[in-house]
Scaffold this active site. Structure first.
Site, PDB file in Angstrom:
ATOM      1  N   SER A  51       0.812  -1.177   0.097  1.00 40.40           N
ATOM      2  CA  SER A  51       0.083  -0.066  -0.087  1.00 40.40           C
ATOM      3  C   SER A  51       0.754   1.237   0.230  1.00 40.40           C
ATOM      4  O   SER A  51       0.505   2.281  -0.327  1.00 40.40           O
ATOM      5  CB  SER A  51      -0.891  -0.033   1.399  1.00 40.40           C
ATOM      6  OG  SER A  51      -1.887  -0.948   1.043  1.00 40.40           O
ATOM      7  N   HIS A  67      -4.348  -1.824  -4.857  1.00 37.98           N
ATOM      8  CA  HIS A  67      -3.877  -3.155  -5.420  1.00 37.98           C
ATOM      9  C   HIS A  67      -5.130  -4.107  -5.201  1.00 37.98           C
ATOM     10  O   HIS A  67      -6.153  -3.598  -4.424  1.00 37.98           O
ATOM     11  CB  HIS A  67      -2.608  -3.688  -4.540  1.00 37.98           C
ATOM     12  CG  HIS A  67      -2.794  -3.526  -3.108  1.00 37.98           C
ATOM     13  ND1 HIS A  67      -3.586  -4.200  -2.317  1.00 37.98           N
ATOM     14  CD2 HIS A  67      -2.231  -2.586  -2.236  1.00 37.98           C
ATOM     15  CE1 HIS A  67      -3.477  -3.876  -1.065  1.00 37.98           C
ATOM     16  NE2 HIS A  67      -2.835  -2.872  -1.006  1.00 37.98           N
TER      17      HIS A  67
END
Length: 405
Positions: free
Chosen positions: A119, A334
């Site tokens: 992240s 993602h």
């Protein structure tokens, strides 16, 4: 009689969701640090979402006569791939606010050092337009600071804001604020908030502002800079103008449904405050805990968090549809969990799914865009292209600014 039976059924389903999510949250959120949600030993083995109460989805049309772009709202569903989106759509009877988007693309999410991004690198790519190594916050592969879209907007005179259901110092929101070598430097990230002129930020993370090793009380320092520092969403909703720092949890906010109405009203109050700017605004809104439950392979958690995020998307869409000067972009940093849907039922909202792992995957993630400039976000693109296109649309050039860190 039929109506009463339906009500009883929905009540039983809601109790099931509350009970299962409560068990998960007791393990995952009570006393662990900011990364403990990744621990699969606390995995919830249930992979069935039994259905629940549906919410009505309003429909908005993108105006063909949109005005010139003035505002951008970037919404990031952390860990949200197509399976997460479609499971939530099924769970809500076949409809989401995301259906309003007609300009749709896909983002390649790999980082500079890994096919599978984290992240931090994913957030930095979306914020700065630069690919970097996993774990990096606002720095390039050589650990040099790189300017982000929020900073550029601020330097141009726009109002800016960040909202997250996680700690506000966590990787994704941090990428729009800080410049540190490691995502785990939470206290340094909190300190970087004091180096900005951000107008609104709402999320967890009291600990990193007030229980620090250096004994500084950053909340008091924020107050000294004329911020209204508030700790409950009820108090936050009373704010009509001015600078706002909403710190709603010691670390991460509780999961849904325990969290209750936080993300939706936070998004609304941020838009209310930021839209008072004559020059425009930039707002980033993150639905963080879709990722958390993806790590834990918990289908009920993933769906409840995605539904909550979608309702926040509805708030942004409503504003953009009537304002006509606002671009709304919805994407993910993602996908998490390698989620696959086995079965579902639109009538009951039931969903069955499996997960291939307890981490991130390299699959492309969707991009949804609505408003002026939305046609730039179709087709396949790099995650860094999203930031670059936002910078072009806001007419800011990176070389005109330098970072003082």
């Amino acid at each position: 009689m039929h109506e009463n039976n339906n009500m009883k059924k929905q009540f039983k389903i809601l109790l099931y969701i509350l009970f299962s999510t409560l068990i998960i949250s007791c393990f995952a959120f009570a006393s662990f640090g900011q990364e403990e949600y990744k621990d699969l030993k606390n995995k919830d083995l249930k992979e069935l979402y039994p259905g629940g109460l549906f919410y009505e989805v309003e429909h908005y049309s993108q105006s063909k006569k949109s005005k010139q772009l003035k505002n951008i709202i970037l919404m990031i569903g952390d860990g949200m791939g197509l399976a997460q989106v479609y499971s939530a759509m099924t769970a809500n009877g076949g409809h989401l606010y995301l259906e309003n988007f007609r300009n749709i693309g896909f983002s390649r999410t790999y980082s500079s050092d890994n096919y599978i991004t984290d992240s931090a690198a994913g957030g930095t790519a979306l914020a700065t337009g630069v690919k970097t190594y996993n774990g990096a916050i606002g720095v390039d592969p050589d650990k040099k600071p790189v300017i982000n879209i929020r900073e550029l907007a601020e330097y141009k005179g726009l109002k800016t804001g960040i909202i997250s259901t996680s700690s506000i110092t966590h990787a994704t929101p941090a990428s729009f604020i800080a410049h540190v070598d490691s995502r785990g430097s939470y206290e340094d990230i909190a300190l970087d908030f004091l180096k900005t002129n951000i107008d609104v930020f709402i999320g967890g993370g009291i600990k990193n502002f007030e229980e620090r090793r250096d004994r500084r009380n950053l909340s008091q320092e924020l107050k000294d800079k004329s911020y209204q520092v508030l700790y409950t969403i009820e108090d936050i909703q009373k704010v009509k103008s001015g600078k706002l720092a909403g710190l709603t949890a010691q670390e991460h906010n509780k999961p849904m449904p325990e969290r209750g109405e936080m993300l939706v009203p936070a998004t609304q109050i941020a838009i209310n405050i930021l839209s008072q700017s004559k020059k425009g605004f930039f707002l980033m809104v993150e639905g963080s805990e879709i990722d958390f439950f993806g790590h834990r392979n918990s289908l009920p958690g993933v769906i409840l968090e995605t539904l909550d995020f979608d309702r926040a998307v509805g708030v942004a869409l409503k504003f953009a549809a009537y304002n006509r000067e606002t671009l709304v972009i919805v994407t993910a940093d993602h996908e998490t969990g390698g989620m696959s849907i086995n079965n579902g039922n639109y009538k009951t909202g039931e969903v069955s799914a499996i997960f291939t792992n307890g981490s991130h995957t390299g699959i492309t993630v969707p991009i949804f865009a609505f408003g002026p400039g939305a046609d730039l976000f179709t087709g396949f693109m790099e995650n860094i292209d999203i930031a670059k296109k936002m910078m072009i649309l806001l007419k800011v050039e990176k070389q005109n600014f330098s970072i003082k860190y």
